[in-house]
Design a protein around this motif. Structure first.
Motif, PDB file in Angstrom:
ATOM      1  N   UNK A 159       0.703  -1.131  -0.139  1.00 37.82           N
ATOM      2  CA  UNK A 159       0.138   0.004   0.051  1.00 37.82           C
ATOM      3  C   UNK A 159       0.575   1.125   0.100  1.00 37.82           C
ATOM      4  N   UNK A 160       2.025   1.103  -0.238  1.00 38.43           N
ATOM      5  CA  UNK A 160       3.102   2.317  -0.513  1.00 38.43           C
ATOM      6  C   UNK A 160       3.661   2.274  -1.727  1.00 38.43           C
ATOM      7  N   UNK A 161       3.725   1.154  -2.473  1.00 33.84           N
ATOM      8  CA  UNK A 161       4.353   0.598  -3.588  1.00 33.84           C
ATOM      9  C   UNK A 161       3.467   0.933  -4.657  1.00 33.84           C
ATOM     10  N   UNK A 162       3.482   1.985  -5.460  1.00 34.34           N
ATOM     11  CA  UNK A 162       2.598   2.315  -6.486  1.00 34.34           C
ATOM     12  C   UNK A 162       2.899   1.557  -7.635  1.00 34.34           C
ATOM     13  N   UNK A 163       3.881   1.141  -7.965  1.00 38.41           N
ATOM     14  CA  UNK A 163       4.390   0.218  -9.135  1.00 38.41           C
ATOM     15  C   UNK A 163       3.488  -0.864  -9.409  1.00 38.41           C
ATOM     16  N   UNK A 164       3.146  -1.482  -8.311  1.00 40.43           N
ATOM     17  CA  UNK A 164       2.274  -2.744  -8.576  1.00 40.43           C
ATOM     18  C   UNK A 164       0.876  -2.769  -8.826  1.00 40.43           C
ATOM     19  N   UNK A 165       0.242  -1.466  -8.488  1.00 40.12           N
ATOM     20  CA  UNK A 165      -1.114  -1.241  -8.462  1.00 40.12           C
ATOM     21  C   UNK A 165      -1.908  -1.484  -9.835  1.00 40.12           C
ATOM     22  N   UNK A 166      -1.316  -0.531 -11.012  1.00 40.97           N
ATOM     23  CA  UNK A 166      -1.795  -0.916 -12.199  1.00 40.97           C
ATOM     24  C   UNK A 166      -2.089  -2.317 -12.607  1.00 40.97           C
ATOM     25  N   UNK A 243     -11.057   3.601  -4.706  1.00 42.32           N
ATOM     26  CA  UNK A 243     -11.150   4.074  -3.716  1.00 42.32           C
ATOM     27  C   UNK A 243     -10.950   2.983  -2.209  1.00 42.32           C
ATOM     28  N   UNK A 244     -11.947   2.067  -2.408  1.00 44.63           N
ATOM     29  CA  UNK A 244     -11.891   1.070  -1.511  1.00 44.63           C
ATOM     30  C   UNK A 244     -10.827   0.096  -1.416  1.00 44.63           C
ATOM     31  N   UNK A 245     -10.562  -0.439  -2.587  1.00 42.53           N
ATOM     32  CA  UNK A 245      -9.310  -1.467  -2.710  1.00 42.53           C
ATOM     33  C   UNK A 245      -7.986  -1.193  -2.267  1.00 42.53           C
ATOM     34  N   UNK A 246      -7.542   0.281  -2.822  1.00 42.39           N
ATOM     35  CA  UNK A 246      -6.286   0.766  -2.299  1.00 42.39           C
ATOM     36  C   UNK A 246      -6.475   1.327  -1.092  1.00 42.39           C
ATOM     37  N   UNK A 247      -7.482   1.207  -0.232  1.00 46.66           N
ATOM     38  CA  UNK A 247      -7.638   1.707   0.841  1.00 46.66           C
ATOM     39  C   UNK A 247      -7.458   3.308   1.014  1.00 46.66           C
ATOM     40  N   UNK A 248      -7.544   3.925  -0.049  1.00 43.81           N
ATOM     41  CA  UNK A 248      -7.421   5.285  -0.052  1.00 43.81           C
ATOM     42  C   UNK A 248      -5.928   5.797   0.311  1.00 43.81           C
ATOM     43  N   UNK A 249      -5.266   5.206   0.050  1.00 46.04           N
ATOM     44  CA  UNK A 249      -3.778   5.278   0.428  1.00 46.04           C
ATOM     45  C   UNK A 249      -3.050   6.539  -0.482  1.00 46.04           C
ATOM     46  N   UNK A 250      -2.640   7.425   0.403  1.00 47.54           N
ATOM     47  CA  UNK A 250      -2.146   8.660  -0.338  1.00 47.54           C
ATOM     48  C   UNK A 250      -0.957   8.499  -1.270  1.00 47.54           C
ATOM     49  N   UNK A 251      -0.200   7.469  -0.886  1.00 46.79           N
ATOM     50  CA  UNK A 251       0.855   7.224  -1.513  1.00 46.79           C
ATOM     51  C   UNK A 251       0.831   6.564  -2.978  1.00 46.79           C
ATOM     52  N   UNK A 252      -0.426   5.986  -3.096  1.00 49.76           N
ATOM     53  CA  UNK A 252      -0.959   5.496  -4.420  1.00 49.76           C
ATOM     54  C   UNK A 252      -1.717   6.226  -5.447  1.00 49.76           C
ATOM     55  N   UNK A 254      -1.001   8.732  -7.212  1.00 50.79           N
ATOM     56  CA  UNK A 254      -0.568   8.883  -8.865  1.00 50.79           C
ATOM     57  C   UNK A 254      -0.977   7.928  -9.621  1.00 50.79           C
ATOM     58  N   UNK A 255      -1.308   6.430  -9.220  1.00 48.40           N
ATOM     59  CA  UNK A 255      -1.672   5.404 -10.031  1.00 48.40           C
ATOM     60  C   UNK A 255      -3.331   5.115  -9.850  1.00 48.40           C
ATOM     61  N   UNK A 256      -3.727   5.644  -8.854  1.00 48.23           N
ATOM     62  CA  UNK A 256      -5.244   5.107  -8.332  1.00 48.23           C
ATOM     63  C   UNK A 256      -6.257   6.155  -8.142  1.00 48.23           C
ATOM     64  N   UNK A 257      -5.661   7.514  -8.563  1.00 48.19           N
ATOM     65  CA  UNK A 257      -6.784   8.670  -8.445  1.00 48.19           C
ATOM     66  C   UNK A 257      -7.481   8.879  -9.709  1.00 48.19           C
ATOM     67  N   UNK A 258      -8.725   8.670  -9.695  1.00 48.64           N
ATOM     68  CA  UNK A 258      -9.318   9.040 -11.128  1.00 48.64           C
ATOM     69  C   UNK A 258     -10.279  10.094 -10.824  1.00 48.64           C
ATOM     70  N   UNK A 259     -10.845  10.383 -11.764  1.00 46.67           N
ATOM     71  CA  UNK A 259     -11.718  11.582 -11.659  1.00 46.67           C
ATOM     72  C   UNK A 259     -13.055  11.492 -10.481  1.00 46.67           C
ATOM     73  N   UNK A 260     -13.574  10.311 -10.413  1.00 44.08           N
ATOM     74  CA  UNK A 260     -14.607   9.914  -9.811  1.00 44.08           C
ATOM     75  C   UNK A 260     -14.060   9.993  -8.065  1.00 44.08           C
ATOM     76  N   UNK A 261     -12.808   9.484  -7.825  1.00 47.24           N
ATOM     77  CA  UNK A 261     -12.256   9.407  -6.475  1.00 47.24           C
ATOM     78  C   UNK A 261     -11.785  10.907  -6.095  1.00 47.24           C
TER      79      UNK A 261
END
Length: 308
Positions: A159-166, A243-252, A254-261
């Motif tokens: 939840x702090x490593x953004x490279x895995x989340x895509x 929003x829920x799956x990445x637990x709204x982690x601020x470190x993520x 750059x790769x999890x933020x969309x228009x809706x969130x």
């Protein structure tokens, strides 16, 4: 003959089918068309004292919230990129699974596989987020404790490593969506005349040739229609997934933020209904434009396979 009288006779002739259509039409009207009257909220500065009708008009001021945001490029890129990737991955997997299940001769086994594949679609996103957390928890997660530890590697703070989340988000979305998508294609394949396959067997065609020369070309119109409709969701994202799956982690972000969130987080602080309505209106208009453009492109290639 009066045209109205002719239509009434036709409705009476097919009255049972007409009655079956009424409930979904009512749901469609209440959930999709009736809320469209609230579009004007996007052009107002809503306050709870004056109410919706009495609140002052502000023109396009609410739209500047999105277009003047420093995060506009990031959230637009993530929203569109994820939507396109999900569309392609889910399409390929859904068609592949539908074809594979159709080749299973034991119907009870095919139905069992189909049921297991559909089940994740009905799980709440909150439940899915906890399942993902059970795998990715830095201290007690399955991946860190059972796989990475066994390999002798250092624990990963997922939840702090953004490279895995895509990859994680694509996998989770496919797990939830592929099953329900495959059902549509299974139904389309079931409508293919068996005589086509019998003739192919007589000609000595292998299973692979039957799939590529009979099954896929026959369900191609269904694939095109679903793709056109999905293009309308390119500028929308699954809020729960991002929003829920990445637990709204601020470190993520750059790769999890969309228009809706992004709109949800910002407007939760500002509590401005007009801005959220403006963002939703922009997404709807862009989605509608994408449907028109995609349908126009399909129409130029093959007019018979276009949606309209």
């Amino acid at each position: 003959m009066n045209p109205l009288s002719g239509r009434m006779k036709l409705l009476w002739k097919y009255r049972y089918l007409t009655i079956m259509v009424v409930p979904p039409l009512v749901v469609l009207l209440l959930n999709n068309y009736l809320p469209m009257f609230g579009v004007f909220i996007a052009f107002k500065n809503i306050n709870y004292i004056d109410g919706i009708w009495g609140s002052p008009w502000v023109g396009f001021d609410n739209f500047t919230f999105l277009f003047t945001s420093g995060s506009l490029w990031r959230i637009t890129r993530n929203t569109v990129a994820y939507s396109l990737v999900f569309m392609v991955v889910n399409l390929l997997l859904s068609v592949g699974i539908a074809v594979a299940i159709n080749e299973i001769r034991r119907r009870w086994l095919a139905k069992s596989y189909q049921t297991f594949l559909i089940m994740p679609y009905f799980l709440s996103t909150v439940v899915v987020s906890y399942l993902v957390y059970a795998f990715l928890n830095p201290d007690k997660g399955f991946l860190n404790n059972s796989i990475i530890d066994w390999l002798g590697e250092e624990k990963v703070y997922w939840y702090a490593e953004k490279g895995y989340w895509p990859y994680i988000l694509t996998l989770v979305n496919a797990w939830r969506s592929v099953g329900i998508g495959a059902v549509i294609y299974i139904a389309a394949i079931a409508g293919i005349d068996p005589e086509y396959y019998e003739a192919a067997v007589i000609d000595g065609a292998s299973k692979r040739r039957q799939i590529f020369h009979i099954t896929l070309p026959t369900i191609q119109p269904v694939i095109i229609i679903i793709t056109i409709l999905n293009m309308g969701q390119v500028f929308n994202s699954d809020f729960g997934l991002f929003y829920q799956v990445p637990l709204n982690s601020g470190a993520l972000y750059p790769v999890t933020d969309t228009v809706d969130t992004y709109v949800f987080r910002v407007l939760r602080e500002l509590n401005d209904i007009g801005m959220s309505s403006a963002a939703a209106l922009v997404q709807s208009v862009l989605g509608f434009a994408m449907v028109l453009m995609t349908n126009s492109a399909v129409r130029k290639i093959n007019k018979e396979q276009s949606l309209f």
